[in-house]
Each structure stands twice: as C-alpha cells, then as structure tokens.
Design a protein around this motif. Sequence first.
Motif, short mmCIF file in Angstrom:
data_model
loop_
_atom_site.label_atom_id
_atom_site.label_comp_id
_atom_site.label_asym_id
_atom_site.label_seq_id
_atom_site.Cartn_x
_atom_site.Cartn_y
_atom_site.Cartn_z
N ARG A 154 2.60 3.35 -8.10
CA ARG A 154 1.43 2.70 -8.15
C ARG A 154 0.88 2.01 -9.25
O ARG A 154 0.71 0.89 -9.31
N LEU A 155 1.45 2.59 -10.41
CA LEU A 155 1.33 2.02 -11.84
C LEU A 155 2.27 0.74 -11.83
O LEU A 155 1.76 -0.28 -12.42
N LEU A 156 3.52 0.85 -11.47
CA LEU A 156 4.24 -0.39 -11.76
C LEU A 156 3.77 -1.50 -10.80
O LEU A 156 3.83 -2.56 -11.16
N ARG A 157 3.28 -1.41 -9.51
CA ARG A 157 2.65 -2.25 -8.83
C ARG A 157 1.30 -3.02 -9.28
O ARG A 157 1.16 -4.17 -9.37
N GLU A 158 0.50 -2.02 -9.83
CA GLU A 158 -0.76 -2.50 -10.53
C GLU A 158 -0.59 -3.38 -11.67
O GLU A 158 -1.22 -4.35 -12.06
N GLY A 159 0.51 -3.03 -12.53
CA GLY A 159 0.97 -3.68 -13.94
C GLY A 159 1.36 -5.05 -13.63
O GLY A 159 1.16 -5.80 -14.35
N ARG B 148 0.70 -1.45 0.14
CA ARG B 148 0.04 0.03 -0.16
C ARG B 148 0.67 1.36 -0.07
O ARG B 148 0.30 2.35 -0.45
N LEU B 149 1.99 1.04 0.26
CA LEU B 149 3.03 2.39 0.61
C LEU B 149 3.39 2.61 -0.80
O LEU B 149 4.07 1.81 -1.63
N ASP B 150 3.20 3.82 -1.41
CA ASP B 150 3.40 4.33 -2.68
C ASP B 150 4.70 5.34 -2.84
O ASP B 150 4.91 5.66 -3.76
N VAL B 151 5.47 5.26 -1.46
CA VAL B 151 6.80 5.83 -1.48
C VAL B 151 7.80 4.74 -2.17
O VAL B 151 7.66 3.70 -1.44
N PRO B 152 8.72 5.23 -2.97
CA PRO B 152 9.59 4.34 -3.04
C PRO B 152 10.34 3.51 -2.04
O PRO B 152 10.95 4.39 -1.30
N LEU C 218 -4.44 -1.14 -17.21
CA LEU C 218 -3.28 -0.49 -16.79
C LEU C 218 -3.40 0.68 -17.82
O LEU C 218 -2.84 1.91 -17.22
N LEU C 219 -3.55 0.56 -19.15
CA LEU C 219 -3.68 1.88 -20.01
C LEU C 219 -4.66 2.87 -19.30
O LEU C 219 -4.46 3.85 -19.56
N GLU C 220 -5.85 2.20 -18.95
CA GLU C 220 -6.90 3.07 -18.48
C GLU C 220 -6.51 3.76 -17.22
O GLU C 220 -6.69 5.18 -17.13
N LEU C 221 -5.82 3.24 -16.34
CA LEU C 221 -5.50 3.92 -15.09
C LEU C 221 -4.49 4.85 -15.37
O LEU C 221 -4.36 5.98 -14.78
N SER C 222 -3.46 4.38 -16.34
CA SER C 222 -2.45 5.37 -16.73
C SER C 222 -3.06 6.64 -17.45
O SER C 222 -2.41 7.71 -17.11
N ALA C 223 -3.93 6.42 -18.43
CA ALA C 223 -4.60 7.73 -18.71
C ALA C 223 -5.13 8.88 -17.46
O ALA C 223 -4.86 9.90 -17.61
N GLY C 224 -5.88 7.97 -16.62
CA GLY C 224 -6.30 8.84 -15.46
C GLY C 224 -5.30 9.48 -14.68
O GLY C 224 -5.27 10.80 -14.22
N TYR C 225 -4.24 8.83 -14.51
CA TYR C 225 -2.98 9.40 -13.77
C TYR C 225 -2.40 10.48 -14.55
O TYR C 225 -1.85 11.40 -13.88
N GLN C 226 -2.23 10.19 -15.78
CA GLN C 226 -1.69 11.04 -16.66
C GLN C 226 -2.44 12.56 -16.58
O GLN C 226 -1.53 13.53 -16.75
N ALA C 227 -3.74 12.51 -16.62
CA ALA C 227 -4.54 13.73 -16.69
C ALA C 227 -4.18 14.45 -15.34
O ALA C 227 -4.13 15.67 -15.35
N LEU C 228 -4.03 13.74 -14.35
CA LEU C 228 -3.69 14.33 -12.93
C LEU C 228 -2.38 14.91 -12.92
O LEU C 228 -2.00 16.05 -12.71
N ALA C 229 -1.25 14.19 -13.59
CA ALA C 229 -0.04 14.73 -13.58
C ALA C 229 0.19 15.91 -14.53
O ALA C 229 0.95 16.82 -14.10
N HIS C 230 -0.55 16.19 -15.61
CA HIS C 230 -0.63 16.98 -16.43
C HIS C 230 -1.00 18.49 -15.75
O HIS C 230 -0.61 19.50 -16.12
N LYS C 231 -1.93 18.38 -14.72
CA LYS C 231 -2.31 19.39 -14.28
C LYS C 231 -1.42 19.78 -12.94
O LYS C 231 -1.87 20.73 -12.07
N THR C 232 -0.52 19.16 -12.43
CA THR C 232 0.29 19.56 -11.57
C THR C 232 1.36 20.67 -11.45
O THR C 232 1.59 20.97 -12.76
N ALA C 233 1.66 21.27 -10.63
CA ALA C 233 2.49 22.50 -10.60
C ALA C 233 3.78 22.03 -10.85
O ALA C 233 4.63 22.57 -11.45
#
Length: 262
Positions: A216-221, A99-103, A229-244
């Motif tokens: 999270r993507l590496l673990r889910e994969g 569950r830990l998403d810190v490397p 995984l592609l669908e999850l990646s698309a969702g995460y990418q949408a979030l990533a593009h909006k980060t500062a």
Amino acid sequence: MAFLSIERDGGIVTATMNQPETRNALTGNSAVQELVQLCEELRLDSSAKVLILTGAGPVFSSGGNVKDMQRFFDDAVTPDQICNEYRNGIQRVPLALARLDVPVICAVNGPAVGAGLDLTCMCDIRIASDGATFAESFVRVGIVPGDGGAWLLPRAVGLAKASEMAFTGDAIDAQEALACGLVSRVVPAQELLPTALALARRIAANPGAVMRMTKRLLREGQGSSLASLLELSAGYQALAHKTADHREAVTAFIEKRKPQFA
C-alpha cells in the motif's frame, strides 16, 4: 469455459489465463469479471500472500478482441455507450488490481499486446520469458489505450520510452524490456514459472499483514507528497510494531533462529 485457471499452494495463488485459442484476449469473454472477482477474493483473504499471473499457450495476452470491435461500427452504438462499456468493462481491472494489497508477480510467457501489455504494468513485479515481446499497439488499430495504459506504462518505463512505444505501436523484445525497466528479469521459457514460484515463496515467507501494508505504501507513494506518505508510514509502522509477527521477528533475531510467522 472459465478464463482463469487457478491453483493454490499455501499462500501462493497462481492464476493462468487459459483461453489460448483467443490468444488470451481480455474482451468479448468473462476475463474482466473473473480478474476483478479474483482480486476481491484475495483482498479479503488474509491467508493469501502472493498472486502469480501468467498465460497458457504461446501468448501472454493479445489484449482487446479486435474482431469484437467491429460491433462499434454500427451507428446505433453511440460514443456514450462505448464510454460506459469501457468504464464498466476493462477499466475495472486496473482499479481492482490497484486495490489488491497482495503482491502480484506477472510471469510473461509470450507476446503481451495492447491491453495485454497494460495488464503486465498493473502488476508489481514482471518476469519475462526470453520469447516474450511487448507492444503498446493501440495506435495500430486506430484507438487509444482505453484501459489506463497512458497512466501505467510511463510509470514503468518513463515518459519518453512509453511515448515511443505508444506512438509507433512497435513491439520490443524481452531484452529491451529488461533494459528499459519494464521487466526485472528475463529467463528461458522453461524456467519462467519455476522462477516466479521461487520469488513468490521468498515473498510469502515474510509476514503477510506487513507485506500488504508495504505494498500500500509503495502504491500510495506514486501519487502522494512526501509529507503525506511519511504520515501514512508512521501510522502503518505503529500498527506493525504491535503485530505478533514483529514480536516474533525481533525475538528470533535476538535468539539467532529462523522466525516462525503465522
């Protein structure tokens, strides 16, 4: 006495298993509770970037406390009670680390035996001292990997090598661990922690939120279909593009300067 000794340098947390007198055994003490609690604390701490896990003394971890297992000889202790002890004990550790998403970087300073080996497999990256050894040795004491080793080890080294290790209980040295992919590098003992810290700093220099999504993507994969995984990646990418941090990284690239992340 606490099982873990914890130090922090910015976003890098180093947790040292600090009971060398028991060879950093994972049962019969507070190890499980402390590891689970640390994972939960770091999961909720957005400033945490990397966790380094290592051991004090000459041994990384001897795994389960074999002397403590004698209490299971008592006929009053039922198989159902033993099952529940595993479920509510050592099995909480792989679930917490999953569950830990810190490397997590595992700096293996010496022998990693039984559950100690499996603990290394719960981490994302493994670096070994040249004196480290690894043994999936449960069969040697007449038990099975009760902590998830049968799921973890084949994913690290492949089914054939995992089967050889589990069926014989034989230890492999650091160079063989490197050859089979159990560890990503082997370094002299005195360079182990400096190497782990240098790698941790390289990881921590990247945006923390995106790093967590990447893990999270590496673990889910490992357990999902490509389409899922592609669908999850698309969702995460949408979030990533909006980060500062993404905005800063792109701007810094265009301006030919080093990015400054939060």
